[in-house]
Design a protein around this motif. Structure first.
Motif, short mmCIF file in Angstrom:
data_model
loop_
_atom_site.label_atom_id
_atom_site.label_comp_id
_atom_site.label_asym_id
_atom_site.label_seq_id
_atom_site.Cartn_x
_atom_site.Cartn_y
_atom_site.Cartn_z
N ALA A 72 0.84 -1.21 0.00
CA ALA A 72 0.00 0.00 0.00
C ALA A 72 0.87 1.25 0.00
O ALA A 72 0.57 2.23 -0.69
CB ALA A 72 -0.94 0.00 1.20
N GLY A 73 1.95 1.25 0.76
CA GLY A 73 2.87 2.38 0.79
C GLY A 73 3.54 2.61 -0.55
O GLY A 73 3.75 3.74 -0.97
N GLU A 74 3.86 1.52 -1.24
CA GLU A 74 4.45 1.63 -2.58
C GLU A 74 3.46 2.25 -3.56
O GLU A 74 3.84 3.06 -4.42
CB GLU A 74 4.91 0.27 -3.08
CG GLU A 74 6.11 -0.30 -2.34
CD GLU A 74 7.39 0.45 -2.59
OE1 GLU A 74 7.49 1.20 -3.58
OE2 GLU A 74 8.33 0.28 -1.78
N ILE A 75 2.19 1.89 -3.42
CA ILE A 75 1.16 2.49 -4.28
C ILE A 75 1.07 3.99 -4.03
O ILE A 75 1.02 4.79 -4.97
CB ILE A 75 -0.21 1.80 -4.06
CG1 ILE A 75 -0.16 0.38 -4.60
CG2 ILE A 75 -1.33 2.61 -4.71
CD1 ILE A 75 -1.36 -0.47 -4.23
N VAL A 76 1.07 4.39 -2.76
CA VAL A 76 1.02 5.82 -2.42
C VAL A 76 2.21 6.55 -3.04
O VAL A 76 2.05 7.60 -3.66
CB VAL A 76 1.01 6.01 -0.88
CG1 VAL A 76 1.24 7.46 -0.51
CG2 VAL A 76 -0.29 5.50 -0.29
N ALA A 77 3.40 5.99 -2.89
CA ALA A 77 4.60 6.62 -3.44
C ALA A 77 4.53 6.72 -4.97
O ALA A 77 4.83 7.77 -5.54
CB ALA A 77 5.85 5.84 -3.01
N ASP A 78 4.11 5.64 -5.61
CA ASP A 78 4.00 5.65 -7.07
C ASP A 78 2.98 6.67 -7.56
O ASP A 78 3.22 7.39 -8.52
CB ASP A 78 3.61 4.25 -7.60
CG ASP A 78 4.72 3.23 -7.43
OD1 ASP A 78 5.88 3.62 -7.21
OD2 ASP A 78 4.41 2.03 -7.51
N GLU A 79 1.84 6.75 -6.88
CA GLU A 79 0.80 7.70 -7.28
C GLU A 79 1.26 9.14 -7.06
O GLU A 79 0.95 10.03 -7.84
CB GLU A 79 -0.51 7.43 -6.54
CG GLU A 79 -1.18 6.13 -6.95
CD GLU A 79 -1.53 6.09 -8.43
OE1 GLU A 79 -2.02 7.10 -8.98
OE2 GLU A 79 -1.30 5.04 -9.05
N TRP A 80 2.02 9.38 -6.00
CA TRP A 80 2.53 10.73 -5.76
C TRP A 80 3.47 11.14 -6.89
O TRP A 80 3.42 12.26 -7.37
CB TRP A 80 3.23 10.80 -4.41
CG TRP A 80 3.63 12.20 -4.06
CD1 TRP A 80 4.89 12.69 -4.02
CD2 TRP A 80 2.76 13.30 -3.77
NE1 TRP A 80 4.87 14.03 -3.69
CE2 TRP A 80 3.57 14.42 -3.53
CE3 TRP A 80 1.39 13.44 -3.67
CZ2 TRP A 80 3.05 15.67 -3.21
CZ3 TRP A 80 0.87 14.68 -3.35
CH2 TRP A 80 1.69 15.77 -3.12
N ALA A 92 3.24 14.59 -10.67
CA ALA A 92 4.04 15.51 -11.48
C ALA A 92 4.05 15.09 -12.95
O ALA A 92 4.18 15.94 -13.84
CB ALA A 92 5.46 15.59 -10.95
N ALA A 93 3.91 13.80 -13.21
CA ALA A 93 3.94 13.33 -14.59
C ALA A 93 2.68 13.73 -15.35
O ALA A 93 2.73 14.03 -16.54
CB ALA A 93 4.11 11.81 -14.62
N ILE A 94 1.54 13.75 -14.67
CA ILE A 94 0.27 14.06 -15.35
C ILE A 94 -0.16 15.51 -15.18
O ILE A 94 -1.04 15.97 -15.88
CB ILE A 94 -0.86 13.11 -14.91
CG1 ILE A 94 -1.19 13.28 -13.43
CG2 ILE A 94 -0.50 11.67 -15.22
CD1 ILE A 94 -2.39 12.49 -12.96
N ARG A 95 0.45 16.21 -14.25
CA ARG A 95 0.14 17.62 -14.02
C ARG A 95 1.41 18.42 -14.24
O ARG A 95 2.22 18.59 -13.34
CB ARG A 95 -0.40 17.82 -12.61
CG ARG A 95 -1.70 17.12 -12.37
CD ARG A 95 -2.14 17.21 -10.92
NE ARG A 95 -3.38 16.50 -10.72
CZ ARG A 95 -3.46 15.20 -10.41
NH1 ARG A 95 -2.37 14.49 -10.23
NH2 ARG A 95 -4.63 14.63 -10.24
N HIS A 96 1.59 18.89 -15.44
CA HIS A 96 2.85 19.51 -15.84
C HIS A 96 3.15 20.82 -15.11
O HIS A 96 4.28 21.28 -15.11
CB HIS A 96 2.89 19.70 -17.36
CG HIS A 96 2.74 18.40 -18.07
ND1 HIS A 96 3.73 17.46 -18.11
CD2 HIS A 96 1.68 17.85 -18.73
CE1 HIS A 96 3.32 16.40 -18.78
NE2 HIS A 96 2.08 16.61 -19.16
N GLU A 97 2.14 21.41 -14.48
CA GLU A 97 2.36 22.64 -13.72
C GLU A 97 2.93 22.37 -12.33
O GLU A 97 3.26 23.28 -11.59
CB GLU A 97 1.06 23.45 -13.61
CG GLU A 97 -0.01 22.83 -12.75
CD GLU A 97 -0.86 21.76 -13.44
OE1 GLU A 97 -1.86 21.34 -12.84
OE2 GLU A 97 -0.54 21.34 -14.57
#
Length: 86
Positions: free
Chosen positions: A52-60, A64-69
């Motif tokens: 679950a922690g790895e999922i949180v880290a990956d999603e965080w 930045a990858a999907i929100r270029h601002e």
């Protein structure tokens, strides 16, 4: 449950009049319900993420990858060590 000011006694910590869409450094803290430790364990003083922690880290990181601002700086998934304070 919908927000009800009669039973939900939250106050905004946002700076009145500040435009939070402006560029700047922002510090974000997100807590789990009841401060439950869901994302891993502390072993030898180091936070070891579980699945679950790895999922949180990956999603965080995807933020930045999907929100270029958005540009991420230093960040951490952490756990509170309970000392009977809660």
């Amino acid at each position: 449950m919908k927000y009800n000011s009669e039973i939900h006694h939250r106050r905004s910590i946002r700076l009145k009049g500040y435009d939070y869409s402006r560029a700047g450094a922002y510090f974000i803290t997100i807590c789990t319900q009841n401060r439950e430790c869901l994302f891993g364990d502390i072993l030898d003083g180091v936070m070891r993420l579980n699945d679950a922690g790895e999922i949180v880290a990956d999603e965080w990181l995807k933020t930045a990858a999907i929100r270029h601002e958005i540009e991420l700086d230093v960040w951490v998934v952490m756990q509170t060590i309970s000392m009977g304070l809660w």
